[in-house]
Scaffold this active site. Sequence first.
Site, PDB file in Angstrom:
ATOM      1  N   GLU A  36     145.821  64.718  64.150  1.00 48.38           N
ATOM      2  CA  GLU A  36     145.136  63.345  63.624  1.00 48.38           C
ATOM      3  C   GLU A  36     145.565  62.621  65.074  1.00 48.38           C
ATOM      4  O   GLU A  36     146.322  62.389  65.579  1.00 48.38           O
ATOM      5  CB  GLU A  36     146.320  62.588  62.892  1.00 48.38           C
ATOM      6  CG  GLU A  36     145.817  63.059  61.679  1.00 48.38           C
ATOM      7  CD  GLU A  36     144.276  63.127  60.578  1.00 48.38           C
ATOM      8  OE1 GLU A  36     143.435  63.409  61.047  1.00 48.38           O
ATOM      9  OE2 GLU A  36     144.415  63.801  59.296  1.00 48.38           O
ATOM     10  N   ASP A  39     141.255  64.046  68.157  1.00 47.67           N
ATOM     11  CA  ASP A  39     140.234  63.904  68.580  1.00 47.67           C
ATOM     12  C   ASP A  39     138.910  63.592  69.644  1.00 47.67           C
ATOM     13  O   ASP A  39     138.525  63.796  70.721  1.00 47.67           O
ATOM     14  CB  ASP A  39     139.263  64.556  67.357  1.00 47.67           C
ATOM     15  CG  ASP A  39     138.865  62.529  66.390  1.00 47.67           C
ATOM     16  OD1 ASP A  39     140.209  62.156  66.950  1.00 47.67           O
ATOM     17  OD2 ASP A  39     138.196  62.942  65.694  1.00 47.67           O
ATOM     18  N   ALA A 126     138.647  56.848  51.319  1.00 43.52           N
ATOM     19  CA  ALA A 126     139.661  57.501  51.116  1.00 43.52           C
ATOM     20  C   ALA A 126     139.907  58.360  52.432  1.00 43.52           C
ATOM     21  O   ALA A 126     140.927  59.236  51.443  1.00 43.52           O
ATOM     22  CB  ALA A 126     138.679  58.588  49.577  1.00 43.52           C
ATOM     23  N   ASP A 175     135.055  64.538  62.131  1.00 44.11           N
ATOM     24  CA  ASP A 175     134.632  63.889  60.652  1.00 44.11           C
ATOM     25  C   ASP A 175     133.655  64.709  61.163  1.00 44.11           C
ATOM     26  O   ASP A 175     132.574  65.273  60.217  1.00 44.11           O
ATOM     27  CB  ASP A 175     134.712  62.533  60.110  1.00 44.11           C
ATOM     28  CG  ASP A 175     136.123  62.269  60.648  1.00 44.11           C
ATOM     29  OD1 ASP A 175     136.849  63.003  60.734  1.00 44.11           O
ATOM     30  OD2 ASP A 175     136.436  61.326  60.573  1.00 44.11           O
TER      31      ASP A 175
HETATM   32  C1  GLA Z   1     139.360  58.944  61.311  1.00 40.46           C
HETATM   33  C2  GLA Z   1     138.107  59.188  62.444  1.00 40.46           C
HETATM   34  C3  GLA Z   1     138.280  60.863  63.288  1.00 40.46           C
HETATM   35  C4  GLA Z   1     139.803  61.064  63.970  1.00 40.46           C
HETATM   36  C5  GLA Z   1     140.244  60.260  62.549  1.00 40.46           C
HETATM   37  C6  GLA Z   1     141.789  60.486  62.897  1.00 40.46           C
HETATM   38  O1  GLA Z   1     139.159  59.637  59.995  1.00 40.46           O
HETATM   39  O2  GLA Z   1     136.611  59.309  61.977  1.00 40.46           O
HETATM   40  O3  GLA Z   1     137.283  60.572  64.143  1.00 40.46           O
HETATM   41  O4  GLA Z   1     140.026  59.821  64.844  1.00 40.46           O
HETATM   42  O5  GLA Z   1     140.184  59.098  62.071  1.00 40.46           O
HETATM   43  O6  GLA Z   1     142.837  62.410  63.089  1.00 40.46           O
END
Ligand code: GLA
Length: 391
Positions: A36, A39, A126, A175
């Site tokens: 987390e 990215d 969510a 994502d």
């Molecule tokens: C959100 C962002 C992703 C990533 C996550 C944390 O989902 O859209 O790019 O940074 O948070 O890992």
Amino acid sequence: MKNELVERTAQGFVRSFGAEPQRLILAPGRINLIGEHVDYNDGLVMPAAVDKYVCFAMGPGVAGDRCRITAIDPDESVETSATGPWQPVPGHWSTYLLGVQHALRERGHEVQGFRAAFSSTIPMGAGLSSSAALCCGFAFALDRQFNLGLSGTDIALIAQQAEHAFAGVRCGIMDQYASVFGMPGTVMKLDCDKLTHAPVEADLGGHALVLFNSHVKHAHLASGYNDRRREVEEALRIIRSEFPEVTSFRQCTPAMVDGLHDKLGPIGHRRAAFVVGEMQRVEEAAQALAAGDMARLGALLHRTHQGLSEEYAVRCAELDLMVARTMEQPGVAGARMMGGGFGGCTINLIEKDVVHRVTEAVTAAYRERFGITMDVYPVRIVRGVHEYTRA
Ligand code: GLA
């Protein structure tokens, strides 16, 4: 469930426009096993697409460059032009779609008038990336409708640009990439620096991945997320002033970060320590998964939760309680908040035989403390964005 969504979307299109759609597109939401907030720091992450979708029904326009888009669930339509200019409409769903049109145009792609309708089974706010699925599904639908020749990576980048430029969230690429490149039954090890990925078989032995939705909408996400990005950019700048050979957190070691404690300050140090630690955990998690060591994998997930909560400070009380109560249950290997934080879902690695019992116990504890009934989603890993063929 998927078929129901497709039928609802196709019917919504017919109701709105009095014609059958030409094509139907499904774009999934995502989970993230581990990795987390790395990215956007050029790190490795381990997401997968899951069986919750945004569905688009798409057809040609009727009048010149006019475009009409209907959101079926609120039953609301917007009119836009195929040639722009487009402006964000803060807080409104159309912002994401106009952002995609804008990003396409910025990259020199031209579309003509169209009519589109969409509907979704991805809960919003969510942490399952409903907005990434919305943008990826729409970019893919426009690509198919107008033969734009976009690659999967183009689609992910266009969707990301829409979030940056129109929704104001400086998100990473995880994502969008997962929504485009998802593979059934397979988690991907995605290198966010090189934008390449390798499949990792999601063989969890006797364990299952289950999501618990806290129903806390991550209201601070946009501002909190951008704040974290700024903080780690500043931390990296300080690290690089001492270690010029470092180009990203990928080359940083815990010792470098600790040695710069005073220069980084307490907040910068905590943020940088989290990022470096999380990058190591992804490598260890990939090894644990390959070795079928669920106890180790689960321990890493839980360590990530603690890091997100304490070092990266994207916590909320509801998620902390949910994870604490989950971890107390026998048969739970690991639990953590998932995605950007501040709310949304937890992801839990639980022995299959006890999923029901654990779910009941955590549901009761969460309801008793916060008066909220959590939702439970078993994880099914599916393929990324694609055109749906009706039987
Ligand atoms: C959100 C962002 C992703 C990533 C996550 C944390 O989902 O859209 O790019 O940074 O948070 O890992």
